[in-house]
Design a protein around this motif. Structure first.
Motif, mmCIF file in Angstrom:
data_model
loop_
_atom_site.group_PDB
_atom_site.id
_atom_site.type_symbol
_atom_site.label_atom_id
_atom_site.label_comp_id
_atom_site.label_asym_id
_atom_site.label_seq_id
_atom_site.Cartn_x
_atom_site.Cartn_y
_atom_site.Cartn_z
ATOM 1 N N THR A 3 -11.177 3.720 -15.208
ATOM 2 C CA THR A 3 -9.983 3.002 -14.805
ATOM 3 C C THR A 3 -10.277 2.204 -13.550
ATOM 4 O O THR A 3 -10.799 2.749 -12.578
ATOM 5 C CB THR A 3 -8.836 3.991 -14.522
ATOM 6 N N LEU A 4 -9.939 0.927 -13.569
ATOM 7 C CA LEU A 4 -10.119 0.060 -12.415
ATOM 8 C C LEU A 4 -8.786 -0.111 -11.706
ATOM 9 O O LEU A 4 -7.758 -0.365 -12.344
ATOM 10 C CB LEU A 4 -10.636 -1.309 -12.850
ATOM 11 N N ILE A 5 -8.809 0.023 -10.372
ATOM 12 C CA ILE A 5 -7.615 -0.207 -9.560
ATOM 13 C C ILE A 5 -8.044 -1.001 -8.336
ATOM 14 O O ILE A 5 -8.980 -0.617 -7.635
ATOM 15 C CB ILE A 5 -6.958 1.118 -9.116
ATOM 16 N N ALA A 6 -7.353 -2.118 -8.083
ATOM 17 C CA ALA A 6 -7.584 -2.931 -6.887
ATOM 18 C C ALA A 6 -6.274 -3.025 -6.128
ATOM 19 O O ALA A 6 -5.258 -3.436 -6.686
ATOM 20 C CB ALA A 6 -8.082 -4.316 -7.267
ATOM 21 N N VAL A 7 -6.299 -2.628 -4.845
ATOM 22 C CA VAL A 7 -5.090 -2.595 -4.027
ATOM 23 C C VAL A 7 -5.354 -3.334 -2.720
ATOM 24 O O VAL A 7 -6.386 -3.116 -2.082
ATOM 25 C CB VAL A 7 -4.665 -1.137 -3.720
ATOM 26 N N GLY A 142 0.571 -0.322 -0.007
ATOM 27 C CA GLY A 142 -0.300 -1.395 -0.451
ATOM 28 C C GLY A 142 0.299 -2.118 -1.635
ATOM 29 O O GLY A 142 1.353 -1.731 -2.152
ATOM 30 N N LYS A 143 -0.373 -3.178 -2.050
ATOM 31 C CA LYS A 143 0.085 -3.982 -3.172
ATOM 32 C C LYS A 143 -1.008 -3.998 -4.241
ATOM 33 O O LYS A 143 -2.170 -4.303 -3.954
ATOM 34 C CB LYS A 143 0.368 -5.411 -2.718
ATOM 35 N N ILE A 144 -0.635 -3.662 -5.458
ATOM 36 C CA ILE A 144 -1.598 -3.654 -6.551
ATOM 37 C C ILE A 144 -2.001 -5.095 -6.873
ATOM 38 O O ILE A 144 -1.144 -5.943 -7.112
ATOM 39 C CB ILE A 144 -1.013 -2.976 -7.805
ATOM 40 N N LEU A 145 -3.312 -5.341 -6.865
ATOM 41 C CA LEU A 145 -3.829 -6.650 -7.242
ATOM 42 C C LEU A 145 -4.151 -6.702 -8.733
ATOM 43 O O LEU A 145 -3.849 -7.661 -9.418
ATOM 44 C CB LEU A 145 -5.101 -6.974 -6.445
ATOM 45 N N ARG A 146 -4.783 -5.629 -9.226
ATOM 46 C CA ARG A 146 -5.174 -5.578 -10.637
ATOM 47 C C ARG A 146 -5.467 -4.136 -11.002
ATOM 48 O O ARG A 146 -5.978 -3.376 -10.185
ATOM 49 C CB ARG A 146 -6.432 -6.419 -10.806
ATOM 50 N N THR A 147 -5.148 -3.749 -12.230
ATOM 51 C CA THR A 147 -5.505 -2.423 -12.732
ATOM 52 C C THR A 147 -5.799 -2.508 -14.221
ATOM 53 O O THR A 147 -5.439 -3.474 -14.882
ATOM 54 C CB THR A 147 -4.383 -1.372 -12.557
ATOM 55 N N ALA A 153 1.659 4.067 -16.012
ATOM 56 C CA ALA A 153 0.866 4.591 -14.896
ATOM 57 C C ALA A 153 0.827 3.579 -13.748
ATOM 58 O O ALA A 153 0.904 3.954 -12.576
ATOM 59 C CB ALA A 153 -0.542 4.940 -15.364
ATOM 60 N N GLU A 154 0.717 2.293 -14.074
ATOM 61 C CA GLU A 154 0.717 1.266 -13.039
ATOM 62 C C GLU A 154 2.058 1.242 -12.307
ATOM 63 O O GLU A 154 2.105 1.107 -11.083
ATOM 64 C CB GLU A 154 0.428 -0.108 -13.639
ATOM 65 N N ASP A 155 3.149 1.408 -13.031
ATOM 66 C CA ASP A 155 4.478 1.452 -12.410
ATOM 67 C C ASP A 155 4.606 2.651 -11.475
ATOM 68 O O ASP A 155 5.172 2.536 -10.381
ATOM 69 C CB ASP A 155 5.578 1.485 -13.471
ATOM 70 N N ARG A 156 4.083 3.807 -11.877
ATOM 71 C CA ARG A 156 4.130 5.000 -11.009
ATOM 72 C C ARG A 156 3.334 4.750 -9.728
ATOM 73 O O ARG A 156 3.791 5.078 -8.632
ATOM 74 C CB ARG A 156 3.592 6.229 -11.742
ATOM 75 N N LEU A 157 2.151 4.164 -9.868
ATOM 76 C CA LEU A 157 1.327 3.863 -8.697
ATOM 77 C C LEU A 157 2.021 2.842 -7.804
ATOM 78 O O LEU A 157 2.050 3.005 -6.582
ATOM 79 C CB LEU A 157 -0.047 3.348 -9.134
ATOM 80 N N ALA A 158 2.606 1.815 -8.383
ATOM 81 C CA ALA A 158 3.301 0.792 -7.597
ATOM 82 C C ALA A 158 4.465 1.398 -6.815
ATOM 83 O O ALA A 158 4.697 1.034 -5.654
ATOM 84 C CB ALA A 158 3.798 -0.328 -8.511
ATOM 85 N N ARG A 159 5.199 2.334 -7.440
ATOM 86 C CA ARG A 159 6.308 2.994 -6.734
ATOM 87 C C ARG A 159 5.794 3.789 -5.542
ATOM 88 O O ARG A 159 6.396 3.771 -4.473
ATOM 89 C CB ARG A 159 7.090 3.895 -7.685
ATOM 90 N N VAL A 160 4.678 4.498 -5.707
ATOM 91 C CA VAL A 160 4.121 5.273 -4.606
ATOM 92 C C VAL A 160 3.669 4.345 -3.488
ATOM 93 O O VAL A 160 3.949 4.584 -2.312
ATOM 94 C CB VAL A 160 2.944 6.162 -5.093
ATOM 95 N N LEU A 161 2.979 3.259 -3.833
ATOM 96 C CA LEU A 161 2.450 2.346 -2.822
ATOM 97 C C LEU A 161 3.524 1.527 -2.119
ATOM 98 O O LEU A 161 3.313 1.032 -1.018
ATOM 99 C CB LEU A 161 1.421 1.399 -3.448
ATOM 100 N N SER A 162 4.677 1.363 -2.755
ATOM 101 C CA SER A 162 5.747 0.583 -2.125
ATOM 102 C C SER A 162 6.581 1.430 -1.181
ATOM 103 O O SER A 162 7.370 0.903 -0.410
ATOM 104 C CB SER A 162 6.634 -0.077 -3.176
ATOM 105 N N GLY A 163 6.440 2.734 -1.241
ATOM 106 C CA GLY A 163 7.149 3.619 -0.326
ATOM 107 C C GLY A 163 8.574 3.882 -0.746
ATOM 108 O O GLY A 163 9.012 3.462 -1.816
ATOM 109 N N PRO A 164 9.320 4.562 0.107
ATOM 110 C CA PRO A 164 10.712 4.879 -0.206
ATOM 111 C C PRO A 164 11.537 3.600 -0.323
ATOM 112 O O PRO A 164 11.349 2.667 0.438
ATOM 113 C CB PRO A 164 11.183 5.724 0.978
ATOM 114 N N THR A 165 12.438 3.574 -1.283
ATOM 115 C CA THR A 165 13.259 2.385 -1.504
ATOM 116 C C THR A 165 14.519 2.389 -0.670
ATOM 117 O O THR A 165 15.149 1.368 -0.496
ATOM 118 C CB THR A 165 13.646 2.268 -2.993
ATOM 119 N N ALA A 166 14.910 3.536 -0.145
ATOM 120 C CA ALA A 166 16.131 3.604 0.655
ATOM 121 C C ALA A 166 15.827 3.226 2.099
ATOM 122 O O ALA A 166 14.836 3.639 2.670
ATOM 123 C CB ALA A 166 16.705 5.009 0.610
#
Length: 177
Positions: A3-7, A142-147, A153-166
């Motif tokens: 799996t490739l992930i670029a952040v 961080g911000k996902i560049l490419r995966t 799974a990408e959505d779960r990672l993006a939620r973690v990297l974007s932090g709390p929404t409140a």
């Protein structure tokens, strides 16, 4: 399957710090990294790439080991030294020419898109315990560049990297609202 992930990260040293944390997770057997690359872009816009795998040293070690063994078998101790040294040099050359892991052109292309004084981390994963790894990285932003992850799974990672929404100005809605 790997799996490739670029952040991308807002700070110049942040990608290296996250890679150190991933290294600890690997030592804890929570993930298995095949390759990792840290890319930074300095204030003048110059891109620097730091590979985590030293192909030259690995090739030299491998070549030196086999050359020494063959030299010892066929020519004794002197042959071991001569063949081992020659094979180590050839192994280092072969290792530096070998394209291993994440594609260099891909790294350079995305690295050139970074803003000055920022960084990016490229990782190639063999395996990971997803829930535990994401929990360990919940404070990383961080911000996902490419995966090559699935959309979920990408959505779960993006939620973690974007932090709390409140936030204080915009609290999260509750069930009562």
């Amino acid at each position: 399957m790997n799996t490739l992930i670029a952040v991308a990260f807002d700070q110049k040293n942040e990608a290296a710090e996250v890679l150190n944390r991933l290294g600890q997770l690997q030592r804890d057997y929570l993930l298995d990294l095949e390759d990792a690359v840290v890319v930074t872009r300095d204030e003048e816009g110059k891109v620097k790439i730091k590979q985590s795998v030293d192909l030259t040293a690995g090739g030299a070690l491998y070549g030196g080991l086999w050359g020494s063994l063959i030299g010892l078998i066929f020519a004794g101790p002197l042959g071991m030294l001569l063949a081992g040294g020659t094979s180590a040099a050839l192994g280092a050359i072969a290792g530096s020419l070998n394209d291993y892991g994440i594609d260099d052109d891909f790294i350079k292309d995305l690295g050139n898109q970074l803003q000055p004084n920022t960084s990016a981390l490229f990782i190639l994963l063999r395996n990971a315990v997803e829930d535990k790894v994401l929990d360990e990285l919940k404070d990383v932003r961080g911000k996902i560049l490419r995966t090559s992850l699935s959309k979920e799974a990408e959505d779960r990672l993006a939620r973690v990297l974007s932090g709390p929404t409140a936030t204080v100005d915009n609290p999260a809605p509750t069930m009562a609202q």
